[in-house]
Design a protein around this motif. Structure first.
Motif, mmCIF file in Angstrom:
data_model
loop_
_atom_site.group_PDB
_atom_site.id
_atom_site.type_symbol
_atom_site.label_atom_id
_atom_site.label_comp_id
_atom_site.label_asym_id
_atom_site.label_seq_id
_atom_site.Cartn_x
_atom_site.Cartn_y
_atom_site.Cartn_z
ATOM 1 N N ASN A 135 0.807 -1.224 0.000
ATOM 2 C CA ASN A 135 0.000 0.000 0.000
ATOM 3 C C ASN A 135 0.839 1.273 0.000
ATOM 4 O O ASN A 135 0.296 2.375 0.013
ATOM 5 C CB ASN A 135 -0.957 0.012 1.200
ATOM 6 N N GLY A 137 2.629 2.195 -2.428
ATOM 7 C CA GLY A 137 2.701 2.704 -3.798
ATOM 8 C C GLY A 137 3.700 1.937 -4.630
ATOM 9 O O GLY A 137 4.801 1.643 -4.155
ATOM 10 N N THR A 141 7.732 1.614 -3.650
ATOM 11 C CA THR A 141 8.020 0.281 -3.125
ATOM 12 C C THR A 141 9.013 -0.459 -4.005
ATOM 13 O O THR A 141 9.933 -1.117 -3.498
ATOM 14 C CB THR A 141 6.720 -0.536 -3.006
#
Length: 202
Positions: A135, A137, A141
């Motif tokens: 979560n 991105g 990430t």
């Protein structure tokens, strides 16, 4: 005759194992709360289990600090290298940078400096990888996750193991905060890093 006996005794003392054997080598675990034993007994944390696995020939020093970032680790490193003079250092830092959304380029630069300082001190270096939840991105990430492998290739280090491999998607293996592994998960963490460590301690 007495002089000959004394001379022979001196030679024997010089060549006995107790006289010339070196002391244990030093392995420094240098990380954040994932290695500091946050929320569990220190003796249950994976660095303590590593000490048991390596045995008396090695002294494992856990200089990890909860909440540590790569910037904080870089600041502390010169004193740690001077104090412990490690033969091997395991760098497990970056998770707090990522969770705080700090620039990947800055974390990478800090890790580069720590690798170079550690090598300059004579230590063999191992990187331990951490990953971010999806979560955060895709682009951020991906850059963060690639950082550890890229640095290992650049500096010809062993492939960095993912510390939480095999438990990252298992909530029952984590404390209530869902960030820190429970004591029962620590042997798995040790299993994850051991292939790399076994190469570094040869």
């Amino acid at each position: 005759m007495a002089r000959i006996v004394l001379f022979l005794g001196l030679l024997i003392s010089l060549y006995t194992p107790t006289a010339w054997a070196d002391g244990p080598k030093t392995l420094l675990v240098y990380g954040d709360s994932l290695s500091a034993g946050y929320g569990i007994r220190l003796e249950a944390a994976w660095p303590s289990l590593l000490q048991k696995k390596l045995g008396p020939g090695w002294r494992v020093i856990n200089a990890s600090q909860s909440g540590e970032t790569t910037a904080g680790g870089l600041t502390r490193l010169p004193a740690a290298l001077k104090a412990h003079k490690p033969d091997v250092i395991l760098l497990e830092l970056g998770a707090n940078d990522g969770l705080r959304g700090l620039p990947v380029a800055a974390a990478r630069a800090n890790l580069v400096s720590m690798i170079e300082q550690s090598r300059a001190s004579g230590a063999r270096v191992g990187l331990i990888a951490v990953r971010l939840p999806p979560n955060f991105g895709g682009s951020f990430t991906a850059k963060f996750d690639a950082m550890f492998g890229d640095l290992a290739k650049q500096y010809k280090l062993p492939a960095p193991p993912f510390l939480l491999d095999g438990i990252a998607d298992q909530p029952a293996q984590f404390q209530a905060d869902q960030l820190h592994p429970i004591a029962a998960a620590q042997p798995r963490l040790l299993d994850n890093v051991w292939p790399m460590v076994s190469k570094l301690v040869k």
